[in-house]
Design an enzyme around this catalytic site. Sequence first.
Site, PDB file in Angstrom:
ATOM      1  N   GLN B  14       2.781 -39.504  74.159  1.00 18.03           N
ATOM      2  CA  GLN B  14       3.045 -40.596  73.174  1.00 18.03           C
ATOM      3  C   GLN B  14       3.454 -40.365  72.210  1.00 18.03           C
ATOM      4  OE1 GLN B  14       1.983 -43.560  74.838  1.00 18.03           O
ATOM      5  NE2 GLN B  14       2.049 -42.728  76.433  1.00 18.03           N
ATOM      6  N   CYS B  15       4.553 -41.126  71.439  1.00 13.54           N
ATOM      7  CA  CYS B  15       4.785 -40.469  69.786  1.00 13.54           C
ATOM      8  C   CYS B  15       3.473 -41.381  68.658  1.00 13.54           C
ATOM      9  CB  CYS B  15       5.276 -43.034  69.485  1.00 13.54           C
ATOM     10  SG  CYS B  15       6.583 -43.268  70.005  1.00 13.54           S
ATOM     11  N   PRO B  16       2.990 -40.544  68.165  1.00 10.28           N
ATOM     12  CA  PRO B  16       4.705 -39.727  67.293  1.00 10.28           C
ATOM     13  C   PRO B  16       5.102 -38.140  67.810  1.00 10.28           C
ATOM     14  CG  PRO B  16       2.383 -39.575  66.136  1.00 10.28           C
ATOM     15  CD  PRO B  16       1.973 -40.186  66.976  1.00 10.28           C
TER      16      PRO B  16
END
Lengths: 372, 77
Positions: B14-16
């Site tokens: 997932q982000c980041p």
Amino acid sequence: MYSFTALELFNSLESGKNCLIIDVRNQSDFEESHVEMPGAVEVVNIPYFDFIEDEETTVAIVPKNIDLKIICAKEASSVFVAAVLEGNGYESIGFLEGGYAMWQDLLVAKQLHSQPYQLWQFIRPAKASCSYAVAKNGEMFIFDPSRNVEFYQQFASQNGCEISHVFETHLQADYISGGPAFEAIYAVHEDDFKDSSFNYHAISDGENYDLDGVTIKVIHSPGHTPGSTCYIIDKEWMITGDTVFIVSIGRPDLGGKVVEWSRQLYATLKQRISVLPESLKVLPGHFSDWSKEVSDDGSICSTFGQIIQNNEDIYGINDVELFVEFIQSHMRAQPEIYSQIRLVNTGHLDPCPDERQSMDIGKNQCAASQQP
Amino acid sequence: MTAHDETLDCKGLQCPMPVIKTKLKMDTMEAGKVLRMITSDPGSCKDIPAWAERVGHTLISTENTDEGFVFLLQRGD
């Protein structure tokens, strides 16, 4: 590092606490929609990947000695940025739990009336839209609910109420309605919902609905859409959907028949709306500009008389062709997603929750005229 | 499939993280070399092009495949 909810952010900003919001999403998402409030909000856009690419230069532009509130799309990137800032000696840093998605769905309840019936306005800051609840003796009517059905259900049960009816002022194009998801009578106008895939209860002009002695009167007000409807509550309040706004009126060009619908809207304004008492307190479906439309108590409400005065450029037009010209001269493109949202709201498209959320992002574009 | 010099699998991240891993990978590559990066995170779909533009890499192509979103990125100078 601390965390805050979307409602805590709203309350903190509304109370005028000093802070700087750092929105770390990419520039296009930020430009599409970001935190807005009635008062001035200090908000800057610094994408989280700037902190990855060049930490030193990016950190240098962040001021010290101010409370920093970091917002990303979901949460993790704001925690990352908060950690980077902490590592650089910053002290007061918070991140938004659940990210911008939570702000996008936030509903803020404002109680407008308490005895002998209760009336609430639910402001959705990110969409600049309003839904409503009227309740008496354990029964609640909901008007124009947004997608966050759980919120309304919890709100009803916290107030000891069952939701018996859900009314729509019209088929919404700018946000996904929660209406069909309620286990209640879904009361809508046939002219907007005749092609829908689900069962509904058809309302008609002049009808009265009774909420334990409180009368809700139906006024068919076509123009923004053919089935647009206003509801007068207890002869005191009028829920106007996208027909009457505090500033401007609902645009009649969204259906691709601008001349026909503009004429219909003109007839509605002259024959059905302008004849109503000026003392009615208007509860609109949207607002465009917080600074001009919010009352001192934080609600979005104004008397009809005041609205006529403040919108002389619209209510002063006394010729249907001039009215059509006015509408046409203010026309602007509608977001492409609106046609998809109409399909969802009539039950012909059933996207997954993530898709629903991304379809539902961004501020409304429903007013016929927008002041710069 | 277009020619590339390196590959990076960011599926499940997932982000980041996809941007962080892509940056670290690109830092090890010479200017002009092409990275094929794959991610399953819809959020990264907008962020990867925005990041690449910001830092001067060229986004050659974006593709939505059964495996995930595939980006071909050419390292800038």
